[in-house]
Scaffold this motif. Structure first.
Motif, PDB file in Angstrom:
ATOM      1  N   GLU A 255      34.787  47.937  47.570  1.00 32.32           N
ATOM      2  CA  GLU A 255      34.873  46.543  47.121  1.00 32.32           C
ATOM      3  C   GLU A 255      35.171  45.590  48.285  1.00 32.32           C
ATOM      4  OE1 GLU A 255      37.508  47.214  43.794  1.00 32.32           O
ATOM      5  OE2 GLU A 255      35.850  48.071  42.633  1.00 32.32           O
ATOM      6  N   THR A 302      47.868  38.429  42.746  1.00 32.22           N
ATOM      7  CA  THR A 302      46.880  37.997  43.735  1.00 32.22           C
ATOM      8  C   THR A 302      46.195  36.703  43.303  1.00 32.22           C
ATOM      9  OG1 THR A 302      46.521  40.186  44.624  1.00 32.22           O
ATOM     10  CG2 THR A 302      44.648  38.705  44.715  1.00 32.22           C
ATOM     11  N   SER A 303      45.937  36.561  42.022  1.00 31.61           N
ATOM     12  CA  SER A 303      45.286  35.339  41.532  1.00 31.61           C
ATOM     13  C   SER A 303      46.194  34.127  41.750  1.00 31.61           C
ATOM     14  CB  SER A 303      44.944  35.478  40.046  1.00 31.61           C
ATOM     15  OG  SER A 303      44.009  36.507  39.869  1.00 31.61           O
ATOM     16  N   GLN A 348      41.226  37.562  37.465  1.00 30.23           N
ATOM     17  CA  GLN A 348      40.108  38.475  37.634  1.00 30.23           C
ATOM     18  C   GLN A 348      39.699  39.026  36.278  1.00 30.23           C
ATOM     19  OE1 GLN A 348      37.724  41.645  37.686  1.00 30.23           O
ATOM     20  NE2 GLN A 348      39.849  42.210  37.263  1.00 30.23           N
ATOM     21  N   SER A 349      40.659  39.628  35.572  1.00 26.36           N
ATOM     22  CA  SER A 349      40.344  40.342  34.330  1.00 26.36           C
ATOM     23  C   SER A 349      40.022  39.414  33.171  1.00 26.36           C
ATOM     24  CB  SER A 349      41.538  41.212  33.927  1.00 26.36           C
ATOM     25  OG  SER A 349      42.651  40.370  33.663  1.00 26.36           O
ATOM     26  N   ASN A 374      36.655  36.477  36.438  1.00 23.62           N
ATOM     27  CA  ASN A 374      35.585  37.389  36.855  1.00 23.62           C
ATOM     28  C   ASN A 374      34.883  38.033  35.655  1.00 23.62           C
ATOM     29  OD1 ASN A 374      34.007  38.572  38.851  1.00 23.62           O
ATOM     30  ND2 ASN A 374      35.236  40.446  38.817  1.00 23.62           N
ATOM     31  N   GLU A 395      35.410  44.974  39.306  1.00 25.69           N
ATOM     32  CA  GLU A 395      36.406  45.373  40.316  1.00 25.69           C
ATOM     33  C   GLU A 395      37.192  46.538  39.718  1.00 25.69           C
ATOM     34  OE1 GLU A 395      38.756  42.594  43.299  1.00 25.69           O
ATOM     35  OE2 GLU A 395      39.886  42.866  41.449  1.00 25.69           O
ATOM     36  N   SER A 400      43.338  43.920  43.855  1.00 21.97           N
ATOM     37  CA  SER A 400      42.244  42.948  43.837  1.00 21.97           C
ATOM     38  C   SER A 400      41.843  42.581  45.263  1.00 21.97           C
ATOM     39  CB  SER A 400      42.709  41.700  43.085  1.00 21.97           C
ATOM     40  OG  SER A 400      41.627  40.829  42.902  1.00 21.97           O
ATOM     41  N   ALA A 403      37.556  39.963  44.157  1.00 15.91           N
ATOM     42  CA  ALA A 403      37.781  38.864  43.208  1.00 15.91           C
ATOM     43  C   ALA A 403      38.591  37.763  43.897  1.00 15.91           C
ATOM     44  CB  ALA A 403      38.509  39.367  41.968  1.00 15.91           C
ATOM     45  N   TYR A 404      39.547  38.191  44.747  1.00 13.07           N
ATOM     46  CA  TYR A 404      40.423  37.235  45.441  1.00 13.07           C
ATOM     47  C   TYR A 404      39.618  36.312  46.360  1.00 13.07           C
ATOM     48  CZ  TYR A 404      43.979  35.775  48.907  1.00 13.07           C
ATOM     49  OH  TYR A 404      44.790  35.054  49.756  1.00 13.07           O
ATOM     50  N   LYS A 603      45.246  47.670  35.885  1.00  9.70           N
ATOM     51  CA  LYS A 603      44.269  46.679  36.345  1.00  9.70           C
ATOM     52  C   LYS A 603      44.260  45.453  35.438  1.00  9.70           C
ATOM     53  CE  LYS A 603      40.929  45.278  38.998  1.00  9.70           C
ATOM     54  NZ  LYS A 603      41.379  44.761  40.301  1.00  9.70           N
TER      55      LYS A 603
END
Ligand code: F6R
Length: 608
Positions: A255, A302-303, A348-349, A374, A395, A400, A403-404, A603
C-alpha cells in the motif's frame, strides 16, 4: 472490528461463511465462530486466534444445513477466548447470536436475567442478548428480537438464528453497519459490502432502527416497531479492488508503494484544467462555500492527523479559521458553533463510531457536513451532506498509509478551491500550486526508489526503545503521524512533538539512547527546525533528519539523512509521509512484528 456474516441458501454453508469471514478479516479480530441449524439442533464452532484455526476445525467437523451465521470478534468485554467468541447462545442452546458493537447496559440486564435463573457462560456483553431473546420468546423470533433490542443501550448490529424457526435469520441494526445481499434462491447478510460481492451485486443498506428477516426466497424489512417497510435496492457497480499482496511481503508495504498511482489517479480525477472536480457525491454550491465562516474538522487517529494538516491548509490558502478535534472529544464537549461553519469528517473506513457520532452531533445542530471517506457506501458517507472520496482502493494493512496521503491530497485541493471562492489567493498562485500538485506522483516515486536506504537506517535503529518525532508548522502533524505509525506496528514507544515545544519539558527525555526523527524539509520554519535539532544534538541525541534534496547543512548535523524532493511547503506532508511509513514498516518487520495485523488493533473501529 467485529464482522458479521449470515447466509441462507443452497450453497455449502461452511465455504460461504468462511469466505465471508476471510473478506472481513482485515477489520481486525482475535477470535471467530460460526453456527448453523441442523435437524432441529444448533451447531456451533468457535476458536480463539486466526481464522485459519476456524477453517481447520470446520475441515474436521463441518457444519451442515443451509442457513448459518458467522463472526469475527475483536474483544471488548472479556478476553479473546473460545468461550467469549461469538456466536453466543441461550441457556438451552437453541438460540445463537452474533453481535458487532457494545451493549452499554449489559451489566444491569445480566443481573436481571441471572435473577430469572439464566445461566451465563461467557464474560461478554453479547451473551445478554441471547438470553433476552430466549426470555422474550413467545413463538415469534421476530417479535422477541424486537422486544429485546428495545431494552438494549449502546451500538449494535446483531444476527440471530433459532432452532424453533430454522428457516430464517433475524437481524437488527442500531449503530453498527449491516448490509443485506439479495441473491437468487439465496440471501445474505454482512457488515461490509465486500463480503457479499462474490454472490451478488444487489444490496440493501440497512439504517439504524431497522430489522430484516432473511429467508431463502424472501427478504422483509421492518422498522423498530415491527411495521413492514420498503427499502431501496442498490446495484453495486464498482468492483472490489484486487487485494493480493503480489510481490510484497505485507499489505502495508504494497500500500505504501501504491501511493504514486493513487495520487496520479486523483490528479486525473480531481483537476480539470484550472477547475476542480470533487466527484459525484459533492453537492455543495460555490455560493454556500463562499459564505462559510469557519471549518470544524473531526476525525480519529491518522485521519485526525490529516485533518490537522487541513487546518494549516485552510488557514493559509483560504484564510478560513479552522478547528480540529479528535472525534471522541468533539462528540462529548458540547462545542460552540456560531456563524456558518462547515463540519468536516475524515475517515478511511467510513464506519468509525466516534467520527460518525460527531457527524450526528453536527447534524442535530443543523450544520452542514462534508466527509472525506475511502470506503464507498459507508455509513459516514451516507450520513454526510457531501462526500469527497479518497479513491485509494481497499486498504488492508491496519496502519493507514495510502488513505492518509490521499486525505492530505483532497484537503489540499479543497483548500485551493475555497481560496478561489474566498478570493484569498490569486489565479496565478492557484495555477502555480496546481502545477506543483501534478508533480507529486513522480516525486513519490523517487522516494520509493530509496526504500533500500531507508531500510538500512531502520536496521540501525531497530532496537531503539523510545523515539521522538519532531516537526514544525504543517509538518508538526507529520511528526504525530510518524510516531503513531512506529508505535502501532512495532510496539516501540514513540511520541510526536512540535519541535519548538521540546525545551518546555520533553527535552528532559533526550539522551544518546533516544533516537529523534526530525522533519526538516525546506520551508518557512526550516531555520527554526535546525536550531531545535542543534539543541537536541548538544544533549547527545541521535538524529535522523528527513530533509530536502541538495541540503548540505542537515548532512553536517544529522546522524542519518533521508532526502525527499523539493516541493511546495504545504505539499511536503505528502512526501514526508512516505519515508515515515517506510521507516516504521522496516523497524516493525525487522523486529518480526505482524505488520498488517498489529496486536489489539482493528481496521474498522465501530465501537466508541
Ligand atoms: C492508524 C490508523 C488509525 C485510524 C483511525 C481512524 O494507522 O489507521 O489511527 O486512522 O482508527 O480510522 P478511520 O480513518 O477509518 O476513521
Amino acid at each position: 472490528m467485529c464482522g458479521i456474516v449470515g447466509y441462507v441458501g443452497n450453497k455449502d454453508i461452511n465455504s460461504v461463511l468462511m469466505a465471508g469471514l476471510w473478506k472481513l478479516e482485515y477489520r481486525g479480530y482475535d477470535s471467530s465462530g460460526v453456527a448453523s441449524i441442523v435437524n432441529g439442533d444448533l451447531e456451533v464452532r468457535k476458536v480463539k486466534g486466526r481464522l485459519m484455526n476456524l477453517q481447520e476445525i470446520l475441515a474436521d467437523k463441518p457444519l451442515s444445513g443451509n442457513l448459518g451465521i458467522g463472526h469475527t470478534r475483536w474483544a471488548t468485554h472479556g478476553e479473546p477466548s473460545e468461550q467469549n467468541a461469538h456466536p453466543q447462545v441461550d441457556c438451552k442452546n437453541e438460540i445463537a447470536i452474533v453481535h458487532n458493537g457494545i451493549i452499554e447496559n449489559y451489566y444491569s440486564l445480566k443481573e436481571e436475567l441471572i435473577k430469572k435463573k439464566h445461566v451465563f457462560r461467557s464474560d461478554t456483553d453479547t451473551e445478554v442478548i441471547a438470553h433476552l431473546v430466549e426470555e422474550n420468546y413467545n413463538g415469534d423470533l421476530k417479535e422477541s428480537v424486537l422486544k429485546t433490542v428495545s431494552r438494549l443501550k449502546g451500538s449494535f448490529a446483531i444476527a440471530v438464528i433459532s432452532v424453533s424457526e430454522p428457516d430464517k435469520i433475524v437481524a437488527y441494526r442500531f449503530g453498527s453497519p449491516l448490509i443485506v445481499g439479495l441473491g437468487k434462491d439465496e440471501n445474505l447478510l454482512a457488515s461490509d459490502i465486500s463480503a457479499l460481492m462474490d454472490h451478488t451485486r444487489r444490496v440493501v443498506i440497512m439504517s439504524d432502527g431497522e430489522m430484516v428477516v432473511l429467508k431463502r426466497e424472501e427478504v422483509k424489512f421492518y422498522d423498530k416497531d415491527g411495521k413492514n417497510i420498503e427499502k431501496e435496492e442498490k446495484k453495486i457497480k464498482w468492483s472490489p479492488a484486487t487485494i493480493q499482496k503480489g510481490k510484497f511481503p505485507h499489505y502495508m508495504l504494497k500500500e505504501i508503494h501504491e501511493q504514486k498511482d493513487i495520487i496520479q489517479k486523483n490528479v486525473n480525477l480531481r483537476i480539470k484544467g484550472s477547475e476542480f472536480d470533487f466527484g459525484e457525491n459533492f453537492h455543495f454550491s460555490p455560493q454556500e462555500l463562499a459564505h462559510l465562516s469557519h471549518i470544524v474538522i473531526q476525525a480519529c487517529g491518522t485521519s485526525w492527523h490529516a485533518g490537522y494538516i487541513g487546518k494549516y491548509l485552510f488557514e493559509d490558502f483560504a484564510r478560513v479559521r479552522t478547528e480540529v478535534d479528535i472525534s471522541s472529544e468533539f462528540r462529548y464537549r458540547n462545542p460552540v458553533f456560531d456563524g456558518e461553519p462547515l463540519v468536516m469528517a475524515i475517515s478511511q473506513s467510513g464506519e468509525t463510531a466516534d467520527t460518525l457520532a460527531g457527524i450526528r452531533e453536527a447534524k442535530a445542530k443543523f450544520l452542514k457536513v462534508l466527509s472525506l471517506v475511502n470506503v464507498r457506501e459507508s455509513t459516514i458517507s451516507r450520513e454526510s451532506d457531501s462526500t469527497i472520496y479518497l479513491n485509494a482502493g481497499s486498504e488492508i494493512g491496519v496502519a493507514s498509509t495510502k488513505a492518509y496521503t490521499s486525505q492530505i491530497f483532497q484537503l489540499y485541493l479543497f483548500a485551493l478551491y475555497l481560496s478561489r471562492l474566498k478570493w484569498a489567493l490569486g489565479s496565478s498562485e492557484i495555477e502555480e500550486k496546481i502545477k506543483e500538485v501534478k508533480g507529486i506522483p513522480e516525486k513519490i516515486e523517487r522516494i520509493l526508489k530509496e526504500a533500500v536506504k531507508i531500510k538500512k537506517i531502520a536496521k540501525k535503529y531497530k532496537d531503539g526503545k523510545d523515539f521522538m518525532f519532531i516537526g514544525r508548522g504543517i509538518n508538526y502533524p507529520s511528526a504525530l503521524e510518524g510516531a503513531l505509525k512506529l508505535k502501532e506496528i512495532s510496539y516501540i514507544h514513540a511520541t510526536g512533538y512540535p519541535a519548538g515545544e521540546m525545551k518546555h519539558g520533553p527535552i528532559a527525555l533526550i539522551s544518546k539512547d533516544s533516537p529523534v526523527v526530525a522533519i526538516a524539509p525546506q520551508s518557512s520554519v526550516y531555520e527554526k527546525m535546525l536550531n531545535n535539532i542543534e539543541e537536541l544534538k548538544s544533549r547527545g541525541a541521535k538524529v535522523i533528519i528527513i530533509g530536502s534534496e541538495g541540503d548540505k547543512r542537515i548532512k553536517e548535523i544529522g546522524d542519518d539523512i533521508i532526502y525527499i524532493p523539493l516541493c511546495e511547503e504545504n505539499l511536503s506532508p505528502i512526501l514526508v509521509a512516505i519515508p515515515l511509513q517506510l521507516f516504521a514498516y522496516y523497524i516493525a518487520a525487522l523486529n518480526g512484528r505482524d505488520v498488517d495485523r498489529p496486536r489489539n488493533l482493528a481496521k474498522s473501529v465501530t465501537v466508541e
